[in-house]
Design a protein around this motif. Sequence first.
Motif, PDB file in Angstrom:
ATOM      1  N   GLY A 197       9.108 -28.938 -41.545  1.00 28.16           N
ATOM      2  CA  GLY A 197       8.212 -30.048 -41.844  1.00 28.16           C
ATOM      3  C   GLY A 197       8.911 -31.130 -42.638  1.00 28.16           C
ATOM      4  N   ILE A 198       8.680 -32.379 -42.238  1.00 31.14           N
ATOM      5  CA  ILE A 198       9.277 -33.529 -42.912  1.00 31.14           C
ATOM      6  C   ILE A 198       8.177 -34.556 -43.176  1.00 31.14           C
ATOM      7  CG2 ILE A 198      10.964 -35.397 -42.769  1.00 31.14           C
ATOM      8  CD1 ILE A 198      12.573 -33.666 -40.827  1.00 31.14           C
ATOM      9  N   GLY A 210       2.903 -33.233 -29.512  1.00 28.43           N
ATOM     10  CA  GLY A 210       1.518 -33.548 -29.797  1.00 28.43           C
ATOM     11  C   GLY A 210       1.388 -34.264 -31.118  1.00 28.43           C
ATOM     12  N   ARG A 211       0.248 -34.914 -31.292  1.00 31.34           N
ATOM     13  CA  ARG A 211      -0.015 -35.680 -32.513  1.00 31.34           C
ATOM     14  C   ARG A 211      -1.483 -35.501 -32.844  1.00 31.34           C
ATOM     15  NH1 ARG A 211       2.439 -41.705 -33.500  1.00 31.34           N
ATOM     16  NH2 ARG A 211       1.289 -42.155 -35.382  1.00 31.34           N
ATOM     17  N   GLU A 235      -1.705 -37.006 -40.926  1.00 31.85           N
ATOM     18  CA  GLU A 235      -1.517 -37.002 -39.478  1.00 31.85           C
ATOM     19  C   GLU A 235      -0.158 -36.397 -39.226  1.00 31.85           C
ATOM     20  OE1 GLU A 235      -1.503 -39.973 -35.589  1.00 31.85           O
ATOM     21  OE2 GLU A 235      -1.598 -40.834 -37.591  1.00 31.85           O
ATOM     22  N   ILE A 236      -0.077 -35.523 -38.221  1.00 26.66           N
ATOM     23  CA  ILE A 236       1.212 -34.927 -37.894  1.00 26.66           C
ATOM     24  C   ILE A 236       1.607 -35.260 -36.470  1.00 26.66           C
ATOM     25  CG2 ILE A 236       0.917 -33.008 -39.519  1.00 26.66           C
ATOM     26  CD1 ILE A 236       0.490 -31.213 -36.950  1.00 26.66           C
ATOM     27  N   ALA A 237       2.899 -35.253 -36.245  1.00 23.34           N
ATOM     28  CA  ALA A 237       3.472 -35.359 -34.902  1.00 23.34           C
ATOM     29  C   ALA A 237       4.454 -34.208 -34.774  1.00 23.34           C
ATOM     30  CB  ALA A 237       4.172 -36.701 -34.715  1.00 23.34           C
ATOM     31  N   ALA A 262       5.000 -35.421 -40.850  1.00 22.69           N
ATOM     32  CA  ALA A 262       3.688 -35.579 -41.470  1.00 22.69           C
ATOM     33  C   ALA A 262       3.614 -36.873 -42.259  1.00 22.69           C
ATOM     34  CB  ALA A 262       3.391 -34.395 -42.393  1.00 22.69           C
ATOM     35  N   LYS A 263       2.549 -37.623 -42.030  1.00 25.65           N
ATOM     36  CA  LYS A 263       2.230 -38.831 -42.794  1.00 25.65           C
ATOM     37  C   LYS A 263       0.987 -38.516 -43.617  1.00 25.65           C
ATOM     38  CE  LYS A 263       1.262 -43.222 -43.810  1.00 25.65           C
ATOM     39  NZ  LYS A 263       1.774 -43.787 -45.013  1.00 25.65           N
TER      40      LYS A 263
END
Length: 156
Positions: A20-21, A42-43, A63-65, A79-80
Amino acid sequence: MSDPAPIVGGMTIQRMDNVGIVVDDLDAAVAFFTALGMELEGRMPIDGRWAGSVVGLDEMRSEIAMMRIPNAPGRLELAKYHSPEAITPEPAVTPANTLGLHRVMFAVDDIEDTLARLRPHGAELVGEVTRFEDSYLLCYLRGPSGIILALAEQLS
């Protein structure tokens, strides 16, 4: 067939699922890792009490991508954080010997071609492309949100 994972307390590790970043611009990070050669799997938004409980943050919204390497194991979860906002470390650009998660390394076919594709997305070399004996070309680069990547091109 490879040896099974070592038994720890009666259990085995099945695999490393992802790294995770946290990023400040999810679109820019997705574009950067797409230029590297990864695919968007996916997002989605992540929020709710369960999510905050997992990561220890109250009223968490993010929100993740999920990015994957085509036809190979290995994924990155970008992750934002919308709430609470991500924290920028001091100094904002940390040196290679900073404690904690340091970098993610990718094996690539052509290091110069990879750098050429990533530079338009903000990639900057941390040092320089260096030869390790007759085995590898190696480099560290900084991408969006200060992410440090290492690239390795096998020579022989």
